[in-house]
Design a protein around this motif. Sequence first.
Motif, short mmCIF file in Angstrom:
data_model
loop_
_atom_site.label_atom_id
_atom_site.label_comp_id
_atom_site.label_asym_id
_atom_site.label_seq_id
_atom_site.Cartn_x
_atom_site.Cartn_y
_atom_site.Cartn_z
N ALA A 203 0.82 -1.21 0.00
CA ALA A 203 0.00 0.00 0.00
C ALA A 203 0.86 1.26 0.00
O ALA A 203 0.77 2.09 0.90
CB ALA A 203 -0.94 0.00 1.20
N ILE A 246 -4.14 6.47 -4.95
CA ILE A 246 -5.27 6.25 -4.05
C ILE A 246 -6.40 5.53 -4.78
O ILE A 246 -7.05 4.63 -4.22
CB ILE A 246 -5.76 7.59 -3.46
CG1 ILE A 246 -4.69 8.21 -2.56
CG2 ILE A 246 -7.05 7.38 -2.65
CD1 ILE A 246 -4.34 7.39 -1.34
N LEU A 249 -5.61 1.87 -4.97
CA LEU A 249 -5.83 1.20 -3.69
C LEU A 249 -7.32 1.02 -3.41
O LEU A 249 -7.76 -0.03 -2.92
CB LEU A 249 -5.17 1.99 -2.56
CG LEU A 249 -3.64 2.00 -2.56
CD1 LEU A 249 -3.10 3.00 -1.54
CD2 LEU A 249 -3.09 0.60 -2.26
N LYS A 250 -8.11 2.04 -3.73
CA LYS A 250 -9.56 1.94 -3.53
C LYS A 250 -10.17 0.84 -4.39
O LYS A 250 -11.14 0.19 -3.98
CB LYS A 250 -10.24 3.28 -3.88
CG LYS A 250 -10.07 4.36 -2.83
CD LYS A 250 -10.89 5.59 -3.20
CE LYS A 250 -12.38 5.28 -3.24
NZ LYS A 250 -13.19 6.47 -3.59
N GLY A 252 -8.81 -1.91 -5.01
CA GLY A 252 -8.39 -3.20 -4.49
C GLY A 252 -7.05 -3.69 -5.00
O GLY A 252 -6.67 -4.84 -4.73
N GLY A 292 -8.22 9.04 1.26
CA GLY A 292 -7.59 7.80 1.69
C GLY A 292 -8.02 7.31 3.06
O GLY A 292 -7.80 6.15 3.40
N ARG A 294 -10.84 6.59 4.10
CA ARG A 294 -11.82 5.50 3.97
C ARG A 294 -11.16 4.16 3.69
O ARG A 294 -11.77 3.11 3.89
CB ARG A 294 -12.79 5.84 2.83
CG ARG A 294 -13.48 7.20 2.96
CD ARG A 294 -14.25 7.56 1.71
NE ARG A 294 -14.75 8.93 1.74
CZ ARG A 294 -15.35 9.53 0.73
NH1 ARG A 294 -15.53 8.87 -0.42
NH2 ARG A 294 -15.78 10.77 0.84
N LEU A 295 -9.92 4.20 3.24
CA LEU A 295 -9.20 2.97 2.93
C LEU A 295 -8.61 2.31 4.17
O LEU A 295 -8.40 1.10 4.19
CB LEU A 295 -8.06 3.26 1.96
CG LEU A 295 -8.38 3.51 0.50
CD1 LEU A 295 -7.15 4.02 -0.22
CD2 LEU A 295 -8.87 2.23 -0.14
N SER A 298 -9.43 -1.12 5.78
CA SER A 298 -9.16 -2.32 4.99
C SER A 298 -7.67 -2.60 4.85
O SER A 298 -7.28 -3.62 4.27
CB SER A 298 -9.79 -2.17 3.59
OG SER A 298 -9.20 -1.09 2.89
N LEU A 299 -6.82 -1.71 5.36
CA LEU A 299 -5.38 -1.87 5.25
C LEU A 299 -4.79 -2.26 6.60
O LEU A 299 -5.46 -2.23 7.63
CB LEU A 299 -4.74 -0.57 4.76
CG LEU A 299 -5.21 -0.05 3.39
CD1 LEU A 299 -4.57 1.29 3.09
CD2 LEU A 299 -4.91 -1.05 2.29
#
Length: 452
Positions: A203, A246, A249-250, A252, A292, A294-295, A298-299
Motif C-alpha cells: 500500500a 489512491i 488502492l480503492k 483493491g 484515503g 476511507r481505505l 481495509s489496510l
Amino acid sequence: MTLLGTTSTVAISLYALLATAYKSMQGLYAMPTKDSSALEVLVGSDKLPSVDVIVPCFNEDPRTLSECLASIADQEYAGRLRVYLVDDGSGNREALGTVHEDYARDPRFDIILLPENVGKRKAQIAAIRRSSGDLVLNVDSDTVLAPDVISKLVPKMRDSAVGAVMGQLTASNRTESWLTRLIDMEYWLACNEERAAQARFGAVMCCCGPCAMYRRSALLLLLDQYESQFFRGKPSDFGEDRHLTILMLKAGFRTEYVPSAIAATVVPNRLGPYLRQQLRWARSTFRDTLLGLRLLPSLNSYLTLDVVGQNLGALLLALSVLTGLAHFALTGTVPWWTGLMIVSMTMLRCSVVAFRARQFRFLGFSLHTFINVFLLLPLKAYALCTLSNSDWLSRSSAVATSNTGGKQAPTQTPITGSSRAEFSPHSAPLRRLNLARDSSELVLSDNICGDE
C-alpha cells in the motif's frame, strides 16, 4: 509555568512519543524481506509484457528532454517498448523541434503534439488512450532513468494483484546547491523509509510521477475517475500521481516499490520554487488524505499509524513551536524543554539514518529541521486553509500559454518517420548520468534499504 509554556511542553512531549513509535515501526518495516531480490529476476523475453512509456512535456529545456528520451531509448528491456512523447502545447515548441525530429525517426517513438496546453493529467490520458501496451510507465520530462529501470519494475507486475509500482528517486542536480543536497536526502528518506515501509503491506500511498508503472487493465478502469477529479465542486488537476495511487488502492489493487529501479529527476535549486512546489504538494496530500481515510480500515494497522504520524505529528510539532515562541515573546523565558527535544530528536534521527545508509552526509540533514519548523510547517498550515485553491504554482513557463483545462484530443504528428538507421538521438552531447554509480551512493545494497 504559564499556560503557553505548559502547552508547548505537553505538545512536544506527545510529539516525541508519537514520532518515536512511528519512526521505529517505519524503520522496522522498511527493512528488506528475504524474497525482495527474487522478485527482480526477469522471466523469458518471449513472455515479457509490452510497455508503453508516456512522457508529458511542457516548455521543457531541449537538452533536459533529450537526456530523458535518451535514457528511455537505452533501456535494457527485451520486451516490446513504445514511447509516447506528448508535447502539451509548449510555448517553446520551435526550440524542441529538433528533439522531436530526432526521436520521431525511431520507430519506437510516437510524438503527439497537442494544439494548446491542457495540463499534465490530460496530456497523459491522451497518450494512454492512444497506446495499447500491457503496462504503462509514466516518466516526467526532466527525469533520467537508469538503463535497467523497466527490467526492474516489470517483475513486480507479474502479480495480477499489483496495479502500480514506483522506483527510487534521486536528485540529478543534487550537487548544485545546499538546497538540492537536502532535497536529495529528503527523497532518500521518502523512498527508502516511508515508501519501503508502506510497500511491506502492498500500500504505497503515492507512486511518484517521475517514475511510476501501471497495469493497463487497472488503469483503464480508473481513467474516467482520474480525469475528472473534483474538490469542493471545483476541478482539481494537480497531485495526479497521489490521486491515481489512491484510486488504485480503492479499487483493491496493491501498490509497490522497487528501490533498485533508480530515476534521477531535476529538483528546485532555489528556495522560492521549492516552497511553491511544497505548497502544491501539501494541498494535494491533504485532499487525497481525506479520500484515503476511507481505505484505512481495509489496510494494515501500520498504515493508520503512518497517516496519524505524518499528520498529527506535524500538528503537535507546530503547536509546540508556536506556543513556545509565544511563551518566549510574553515572558522572555526560553522554552528549553521544547528546544532540547527538537534538537535531540533531530540528531538521533539523522544519526540512525546515517548509520543505516552508511553515509555521514545524512548528519547534515539536521539543517532541514530549520526549514521544516520555520517554513514548511507554516506553509502546510496555509495549504490546509486554502485547499480549494487550485493554482498550479509550478515553475514559470517559457512563454505565456493558454491553460483552459479543457479536454483536447491529440493531433496527428506532422513528423514522419524514416528508417531506423537514420535515428541519431545522441547526435548532441548529453549530460549522461551514471545512475548505477549514483544509486550505489544512495543504496549500498538491498540488504540495507530494500523492500519505492
